[in-house]
Design an enzyme around this catalytic site. Sequence first.
Site, PDB file in Angstrom:
ATOM      1  CG  ASP A 146      -7.785   4.348  -8.788  1.00 23.15           C
ATOM      2  OD1 ASP A 146      -8.190   4.848  -9.838  1.00 23.15           O
ATOM      3  OD2 ASP A 146      -6.675   4.608  -8.284  1.00 23.15           O
ATOM      4  CD  GLU A 180      -7.226   8.945  -9.707  1.00 25.43           C
ATOM      5  OE1 GLU A 180      -7.760   8.229 -10.570  1.00 25.43           O
ATOM      6  OE2 GLU A 180      -6.177   8.616  -9.104  1.00 25.43           O
ATOM      7  CG  HIS A 239      -4.881   2.000 -10.677  1.00 24.88           C
ATOM      8  ND1 HIS A 239      -4.384   1.233 -11.709  1.00 24.88           N
ATOM      9  CD2 HIS A 239      -5.270   3.179 -11.227  1.00 24.88           C
ATOM     10  CE1 HIS A 239      -4.450   1.933 -12.833  1.00 24.88           C
ATOM     11  NE2 HIS A 239      -4.985   3.115 -12.561  1.00 24.88           N
ATOM     12  CG  HIS A 283      -2.591   9.369 -10.555  1.00 26.65           C
ATOM     13  ND1 HIS A 283      -1.788   8.346 -10.997  1.00 26.65           N
ATOM     14  CD2 HIS A 283      -3.776   9.218 -11.195  1.00 26.65           C
ATOM     15  CE1 HIS A 283      -2.457   7.612 -11.877  1.00 26.65           C
ATOM     16  NE2 HIS A 283      -3.660   8.121 -12.024  1.00 26.65           N
TER      17      HIS A 283
END
Length: 312
Positions: free
Chosen positions: A87, A85, A100, A57
């Site tokens: 951003d 993952e 993020h 993440h």
Amino acid sequence: MDLRRAARQLAVIAGCFIVSQVMGQSKKINVLNISTPQQLQQYFKYTGHDVPLVSGHRGGPDAGAPENSLEAFEHSLQFTPATFEIDPRLTKDSVIVLLHDDTLDRTTTGKGKLNNYTWAEVKKMQLKDVNGKVTPYRIPTLEEAIIWAKGKTVLILDKKDVPMETTAALIKKHHAEAWVMITVHNAKQAKFYYDDNKNVMFEAFVKTKKAMMEYEEAGIPWQQIMAYIGPEDKPENKELIDLLHQRGVMCMISSAPTYDKLSTAEERAKAYAQIIKSGVDVIEADKAIEAANAIRSLVPASSEKNKFFGKK
């Protein structure tokens, strides 16, 4: 004063080079041997004998390895195969970078809103790690991440402020359907991307049977979906997991807002293992290395998925 400033800048550059060399050469990295969209679909097809997987993440941050950085990807891959993952966000001049928050303060040496700065200004900033320590590393562009990831891992693009059309065009530009997936929150978003590109793979929010049926009704092929079912491991998930597995779909829980926040490593390890024991196939974790260690004993002795794992 100018000479001292120049010396400091050279020291930062030299430090960045040395650390990157160490991170890149001290160990081999675990890689996913996936080179076509069809192989990516095959990898995420549920078989019942799959290898539990960790997805980092925000890129799998750690001490010295800031979130959403190429250095964090490489650091995690030294310990475990993983997807990441990430951003994507836009700078003032519409360069897509990885960040993020919409503000710079928490993870960089910058201040204020990202979209108040041009890429020329942003690339001078340094990233902070999970402990707030300033590192030599800088914010990467999404394009840099896509180029770096080819042949190593799979990137999963979260939905921030980048227009869907822009995301779709960048994937096409790099023919990156084999190693870049798109997070979609609903069937309407998935249909936009699928109508534009029949090879794209999704990490799709499928938290209810109703949502599952909406993807089906929209005509999104299940072989192009890995399902995010929520942040909690709970008994109510079983029916949905079973229905998705019947369709050949792997299921994912994100431990980032829940189990990653448990106070001890022992508690976290128990939670990660239980997620896999409950039938989930993928854990998206901030603490990707911890999660990978906790589920290692649950890897099946043999799996047709083993052909996708290698080292470089």
